[in-house]
Write an enzyme that holds these catalytic residues in place. Structure first.
Site, PDB file in Angstrom:
ATOM      1  N   ASP A  46     -19.529  70.723 153.386  1.00 17.79           N
ATOM      2  CA  ASP A  46     -20.320  69.910 152.455  1.00 17.79           C
ATOM      3  C   ASP A  46     -20.796  68.626 153.122  1.00 17.79           C
ATOM      4  O   ASP A  46     -21.983  68.281 153.083  1.00 17.79           O
ATOM      5  CB  ASP A  46     -19.476  69.548 151.227  1.00 17.79           C
ATOM      6  CG  ASP A  46     -19.510  70.613 150.138  1.00 17.79           C
ATOM      7  OD1 ASP A  46     -20.535  71.293 150.011  1.00 17.79           O
ATOM      8  OD2 ASP A  46     -18.509  70.752 149.422  1.00 17.79           O
ATOM      9  N   GLU A  69     -24.621  65.790 146.297  1.00 17.03           N
ATOM     10  CA  GLU A  69     -23.340  65.934 145.604  1.00 17.03           C
ATOM     11  C   GLU A  69     -22.268  65.033 146.210  1.00 17.03           C
ATOM     12  O   GLU A  69     -21.342  64.615 145.513  1.00 17.03           O
ATOM     13  CB  GLU A  69     -22.883  67.397 145.668  1.00 17.03           C
ATOM     14  CG  GLU A  69     -21.634  67.675 144.861  1.00 17.03           C
ATOM     15  CD  GLU A  69     -21.268  69.139 144.843  1.00 17.03           C
ATOM     16  OE1 GLU A  69     -20.492  69.535 143.959  1.00 17.03           O
ATOM     17  OE2 GLU A  69     -21.752  69.891 145.720  1.00 17.03           O
ATOM     18  N   ASP A 127     -27.434  70.457 146.981  1.00 15.40           N
ATOM     19  CA  ASP A 127     -26.065  70.951 146.919  1.00 15.40           C
ATOM     20  C   ASP A 127     -25.784  71.517 148.307  1.00 15.40           C
ATOM     21  O   ASP A 127     -26.298  72.584 148.668  1.00 15.40           O
ATOM     22  CB  ASP A 127     -25.895  72.037 145.853  1.00 15.40           C
ATOM     23  CG  ASP A 127     -24.427  72.311 145.549  1.00 15.40           C
ATOM     24  OD1 ASP A 127     -23.591  72.111 146.467  1.00 15.40           O
ATOM     25  OD2 ASP A 127     -24.099  72.723 144.429  1.00 15.40           O
ATOM     26  N   ILE A 129     -23.172  72.872 149.875  1.00 17.73           N
ATOM     27  CA  ILE A 129     -22.599  74.220 149.827  1.00 17.73           C
ATOM     28  C   ILE A 129     -22.276  74.506 148.375  1.00 17.73           C
ATOM     29  O   ILE A 129     -21.322  73.975 147.814  1.00 17.73           O
ATOM     30  CB  ILE A 129     -21.335  74.376 150.696  1.00 17.73           C
ATOM     31  CG1 ILE A 129     -21.660  74.187 152.180  1.00 17.73           C
ATOM     32  CG2 ILE A 129     -20.717  75.765 150.470  1.00 17.73           C
ATOM     33  CD1 ILE A 129     -20.458  74.367 153.103  1.00 17.73           C
ATOM     34  N   ASP A 130     -23.090  75.333 147.745  1.00 17.43           N
ATOM     35  CA  ASP A 130     -22.890  75.717 146.357  1.00 17.43           C
ATOM     36  C   ASP A 130     -22.104  77.027 146.336  1.00 17.43           C
ATOM     37  O   ASP A 130     -22.531  78.017 146.927  1.00 17.43           O
ATOM     38  CB  ASP A 130     -24.254  75.917 145.686  1.00 17.43           C
ATOM     39  CG  ASP A 130     -24.123  76.294 144.221  1.00 17.43           C
ATOM     40  OD1 ASP A 130     -23.259  75.728 143.541  1.00 17.43           O
ATOM     41  OD2 ASP A 130     -24.890  77.164 143.767  1.00 17.43           O
ATOM     42  N   THR A 132     -18.017  77.111 146.172  1.00 17.58           N
ATOM     43  CA  THR A 132     -16.833  76.819 146.977  1.00 17.58           C
ATOM     44  C   THR A 132     -15.956  78.049 147.177  1.00 17.58           C
ATOM     45  O   THR A 132     -15.574  78.381 148.309  1.00 17.58           O
ATOM     46  CB  THR A 132     -16.001  75.704 146.309  1.00 17.58           C
ATOM     47  OG1 THR A 132     -16.786  74.514 146.249  1.00 17.58           O
ATOM     48  CG2 THR A 132     -14.726  75.435 147.076  1.00 17.58           C
ATOM     49  N   ASP A 281     -27.094  71.757 140.904  1.00 19.41           N
ATOM     50  CA  ASP A 281     -26.640  73.116 140.622  1.00 19.41           C
ATOM     51  C   ASP A 281     -27.735  73.997 140.038  1.00 19.41           C
ATOM     52  O   ASP A 281     -27.547  75.217 139.918  1.00 19.41           O
ATOM     53  CB  ASP A 281     -25.463  73.097 139.637  1.00 19.41           C
ATOM     54  CG  ASP A 281     -24.162  72.649 140.272  1.00 19.41           C
ATOM     55  OD1 ASP A 281     -23.991  72.872 141.485  1.00 19.41           O
ATOM     56  OD2 ASP A 281     -23.321  72.071 139.553  1.00 19.41           O
TER      57      ASP A 281
END
Length: 338
Positions: A46, A69, A127, A129-130, A132, A281
């Site tokens: 991230d 984010e 985002d 890394i959408d 996790t 998101d």
């Protein structure tokens, strides 16, 4: 054909680079020895992804604003030194001369916040890394970047490393070529492999399914993101007989845009009834679906309004469909909430 602009070129190049970076983090840090509940790989991914995208934005489009984010506050603390060192290692693969201070500054470009009455008219939202849990499992995750102007998404790019581009659309494929999707308002949605180049873009279209019973619902694997019981009730209200498709992240929106499903619903979780969707998101995924011919609204059928700040404060939940089934979905939602 997709009309290239400096904004579209930046977004595609930045997401492509960030997706490759995320892959390297996953390959090096996600191992069988990883302790259950240890999210350190995705934390590093991230931060590194946001730093690189912020730096590329600063260079390509000086003065452009980013809402991301992540914040570097924890990395600046002594307790965050080890994480910052790992982040720096991956950032330097793209930006060899980066310093720890610069990495924190780039990350914090995305931590910007403004009062509601001073929120900028135009900005990018990321985002890094959408998805996790998908990232940690080796399943679906995405890098998602969107340009918002006047409360509406104008450009959206999704980098989905675990989706493969096929002649039929998109399908899950671990360790494959990945998929890069770009949508621009009025220009459609286009896809090419993440490692593709030039003009080898292919236009995507949602499915033409109009029978509610045949609706393939794209559902999150991560249970905490929605109200699964209510989604089951919605399926019954619509008479859905088709098997759902389990998938993490905004990769679901990519598959919907490519005709691999007909509906995505984000209902309010029972333990978070006041939850407001974060803009990062939904921004890229929503325009990817809309420009492929689909429709995206909140649970009451209102368009998503990205003019309220870091959340969709003017909306409740999200429903995305191939458009043909949208009114059926809204009717089903009214029935289960009656």
């Amino acid at each position: 054909m997709l009309k290239r602009t400096p904004e579209i070129d930046f977004a595609c190049d930045a997401v492509r680079e960030a997706a490759r970076l995320a892959r390297r983090v996953q390959a090096e840090m996600v191992t069988d020895a990883l302790t259950k509940g240890d999210k350190s790989p995705v934390t590093v991914g991230d931060f590194a992804s946001q730093a690189v995208v912020a730096r590329r934005l600063e260079t390509a489009l000086p003065g452009a604003l980013l809402v991301g984010e992540e914040s570097a506050a924890d990395l600046r603390e002594e307790s965050g030194a080890a994480t910052l060192e790992q982040v720096l290692k991956f950032v330097r693969e793209s930006l060899p001369d980066a310093t720890p201070a610069q990495v924190c500054e780039w990350i914090d470009c995305g931590a910007s916040d403004w009062e509601a009455d001073a929120w900028p008219d135009a900005y990018w939202t990321l985002d890094p890394i959408d998805g996790t849990k998908g990232f940690l499992r080796g399943d679906q995750y995405a890098v998602a970047l969107g340009l918002i102007q006047g409360g509406e998404v104008q450009i959206g790019v999704l980098g989905c490393p675990e989706l493969a581009v096929t002649t039929e659309g998109l399908r899950p494929e671990r360790g494959g070529a990945g998929a890069l999707l770009v949508a621009a308002r009025g220009q459609g949605t286009w896809v090419q492999p993440i490692d593709g180049a030039g003009d080898d873009w292919r236009r995507l279209s949602v499915s033409d399914e109009s029978d509610p019973t045949r609706t393939r619902m794209l559902r999150s694997v991560e249970k905490g993101h929605t109200n699964l019981g209510a989604i089951d009730h919605l399926g019954l209200a619509m008479g859905i007989a088709a098997e759902p498709v389990g998938m993490d992240s905004q990769a679901k929106y990519a598959v919907l845009a490519a005709g691999g499903g007909e509906m995505i619903v984000r209902l309010l979780s029972e333990d978070r009834p006041d939850y407001q969707e974060k803009i990062w998101d939904q921004a890229a995924g929503s325009i990817v679906v809309e420009e492929a011919g689909g429709r995206v609204t909140d649970l009451e059928g209102r368009p998503l309004d990205f003019g309220y700040g870091r959340t969709l404060a003017g909306n409740r939940g999200v429903v995305a469909t191939n458009a043909h089934l949208h009114e059926d979905a809204l009717a089903g939602l009214r029935e289960i909430h009656a």
